[in-house]
Design a protein around this motif. Sequence first.
Motif, PDB file in Angstrom:
ATOM      1  N   ALA A  29      29.261  86.360  74.507  1.00 16.84           N
ATOM      2  CA  ALA A  29      28.044  87.173  74.493  1.00 16.84           C
ATOM      3  C   ALA A  29      28.115  88.399  75.396  1.00 16.84           C
ATOM      4  O   ALA A  29      27.563  89.455  75.058  1.00 16.84           O
ATOM      5  N   LEU A  30      28.770  88.278  76.568  1.00 17.69           N
ATOM      6  CA  LEU A  30      28.709  89.337  77.571  1.00 17.69           C
ATOM      7  C   LEU A  30      30.105  89.683  78.077  1.00 17.69           C
ATOM      8  O   LEU A  30      30.962  88.809  78.216  1.00 17.69           O
ATOM      9  N   LEU A  31      30.303  90.969  78.385  1.00 16.65           N
ATOM     10  CA  LEU A  31      31.542  91.449  78.981  1.00 16.65           C
ATOM     11  C   LEU A  31      31.212  92.277  80.210  1.00 16.65           C
ATOM     12  O   LEU A  31      30.368  93.173  80.163  1.00 16.65           O
ATOM     13  N   VAL A  32      31.888  91.965  81.315  1.00 22.15           N
ATOM     14  CA  VAL A  32      31.753  92.732  82.549  1.00 22.15           C
ATOM     15  C   VAL A  32      33.053  93.490  82.774  1.00 22.15           C
ATOM     16  O   VAL A  32      34.117  92.874  82.929  1.00 22.15           O
ATOM     17  N   ASP A  33      32.987  94.818  82.759  1.00 22.62           N
ATOM     18  CA  ASP A  33      34.169  95.641  83.008  1.00 22.62           C
ATOM     19  C   ASP A  33      33.707  97.072  83.274  1.00 22.62           C
ATOM     20  O   ASP A  33      32.835  97.574  82.561  1.00 22.62           O
ATOM     21  N   PRO A  34      34.277  97.734  84.299  1.00 21.00           N
ATOM     22  CA  PRO A  34      33.799  99.068  84.659  1.00 21.00           C
ATOM     23  C   PRO A  34      34.370 100.211  83.824  1.00 21.00           C
ATOM     24  O   PRO A  34      33.929 101.350  83.966  1.00 21.00           O
ATOM     25  N   ARG A  35      35.323  99.942  82.951  1.00 18.21           N
ATOM     26  CA  ARG A  35      35.978 101.042  82.243  1.00 18.21           C
ATOM     27  C   ARG A  35      34.997 101.755  81.312  1.00 18.21           C
ATOM     28  O   ARG A  35      34.060 101.125  80.782  1.00 18.21           O
ATOM     29  N   PRO A  36      35.200 103.054  81.090  1.00 17.85           N
ATOM     30  CA  PRO A  36      34.244 103.836  80.289  1.00 17.85           C
ATOM     31  C   PRO A  36      34.054 103.331  78.866  1.00 17.85           C
ATOM     32  O   PRO A  36      32.969 103.487  78.289  1.00 17.85           O
ATOM     33  N   ASP A  37      35.092 102.758  78.282  1.00 16.80           N
ATOM     34  CA  ASP A  37      34.986 102.301  76.897  1.00 16.80           C
ATOM     35  C   ASP A  37      34.627 100.821  76.791  1.00 16.80           C
ATOM     36  O   ASP A  37      34.823 100.199  75.738  1.00 16.80           O
ATOM     37  N   ALA A  38      34.074 100.251  77.866  1.00 20.15           N
ATOM     38  CA  ALA A  38      33.740  98.820  77.852  1.00 20.15           C
ATOM     39  C   ALA A  38      32.748  98.486  76.748  1.00 20.15           C
ATOM     40  O   ALA A  38      32.829  97.416  76.135  1.00 20.15           O
ATOM     41  N   GLY A  39      31.800  99.394  76.484  1.00 23.23           N
ATOM     42  CA  GLY A  39      30.820  99.141  75.434  1.00 23.23           C
ATOM     43  C   GLY A  39      31.473  99.007  74.068  1.00 23.23           C
ATOM     44  O   GLY A  39      31.118  98.120  73.279  1.00 23.23           O
ATOM     45  N   GLU A  40      32.450  99.869  73.794  1.00 22.08           N
ATOM     46  CA  GLU A  40      33.153  99.803  72.514  1.00 22.08           C
ATOM     47  C   GLU A  40      33.978  98.519  72.421  1.00 22.08           C
ATOM     48  O   GLU A  40      34.033  97.880  71.359  1.00 22.08           O
ATOM     49  N   ASP A  53      25.803  90.329  88.179  1.00 20.34           N
ATOM     50  CA  ASP A  53      24.532  89.652  88.478  1.00 20.34           C
ATOM     51  C   ASP A  53      23.843  89.193  87.203  1.00 20.34           C
ATOM     52  O   ASP A  53      23.221  88.124  87.167  1.00 20.34           O
ATOM     53  N   GLY A  54      23.961  90.000  86.157  1.00 21.20           N
ATOM     54  CA  GLY A  54      23.359  89.626  84.879  1.00 21.20           C
ATOM     55  C   GLY A  54      23.975  88.375  84.301  1.00 21.20           C
ATOM     56  O   GLY A  54      23.283  87.526  83.723  1.00 21.20           O
TER      57      GLY A  54
END
Length: 327
Positions: A29-40, A53-54
């Motif tokens: 369900a969830l991904l934690v990553d700071p890279r700019p393309d994390a949403g993709e 935290d989420g």
Amino acid sequence: MHRIAQIGAGRMGSVHLGNAAANPRLDLALLVDPRPDAGEIAASVGARVADLDGVLGDASIEGVIVASSTDTHLTLVRACLAAGKAVFCEKPLDLDLAALTAAEAELSQPKAPLFVAFNRHFDPHFRALRAKLKSGEVGDLETLQIVNHDPAAPPAHFIPTSGGLFKDFTIHDFDMAGWLMPDPFVEIFAWASCLVDPAIAEAGDVDTARTLLRDARGRICVISNTRRSGCGYDQRIEAFGSAGMAVAGDVAQDAVQVWREAGAVSAPLYPGFMTRYAEAYRGEMDHFADILAGEAEPETAYAASVASLALAEAAARSVATGAPVRL
């Protein structure tokens, strides 16, 4: 389905993302990553981006895959366990044995299941080899030889953060040796050199090693490592017993051979760990689903992490001193 999150979408993270998303018992369900393309990246596997935290505060998240950079593993694992989340942690749990042993009370009996993913336990060839040894088909195991040869050296910039050959690379073999040999080791001796890439030596590491392990009964394990095989990803284990030998040999990309007057031509070995151990990576994700379902206890957890890291540090001491190290 068990709702899970993942932290990290780098080289190993991408492998675990794909396997988690494809597993019918897991809902990534969830991904934690700071890279700019994390949403993709998240969208490509049906997940969405969140912060740590989420994830920790979401009561619907049952488990977390920790596949971030190695230096963050221990901190993130402790946070997830404290929040009651089962954890799948990419190996190693940490690169510092002192830090791991200091956390023994917390991690040896965690509040939630802790699985440290030493993937080779889930390779079908090595599991079959272990079953042969456990059944006594070759009698009492006397000596073991583990061959772990990379096809090519990593870039030199990888070395300073990797933990070095023994902690990054041979740690798999130390784990396998402890899994296959019947008794704990009491002594270790290692030779190591830099024969593949001078840049690795400049970074303070070695790229070629031979390590000897001995148990209290005198049984011996030999581990062969190099960062350059010249023939592909060379992964073999030979077990010699009182009544015979059991071998898990190299795995080629297919079993087809073409015979001509000059001889036989067969498929090459796999080019690297991602393809050679693809089935093992899927297997460890299945194991995590079993853990979440309450159907299994973690096969490799805190104790396996400490044991393999202790051997890695002892091997480095042996190289530095030129002498065996008692364990």
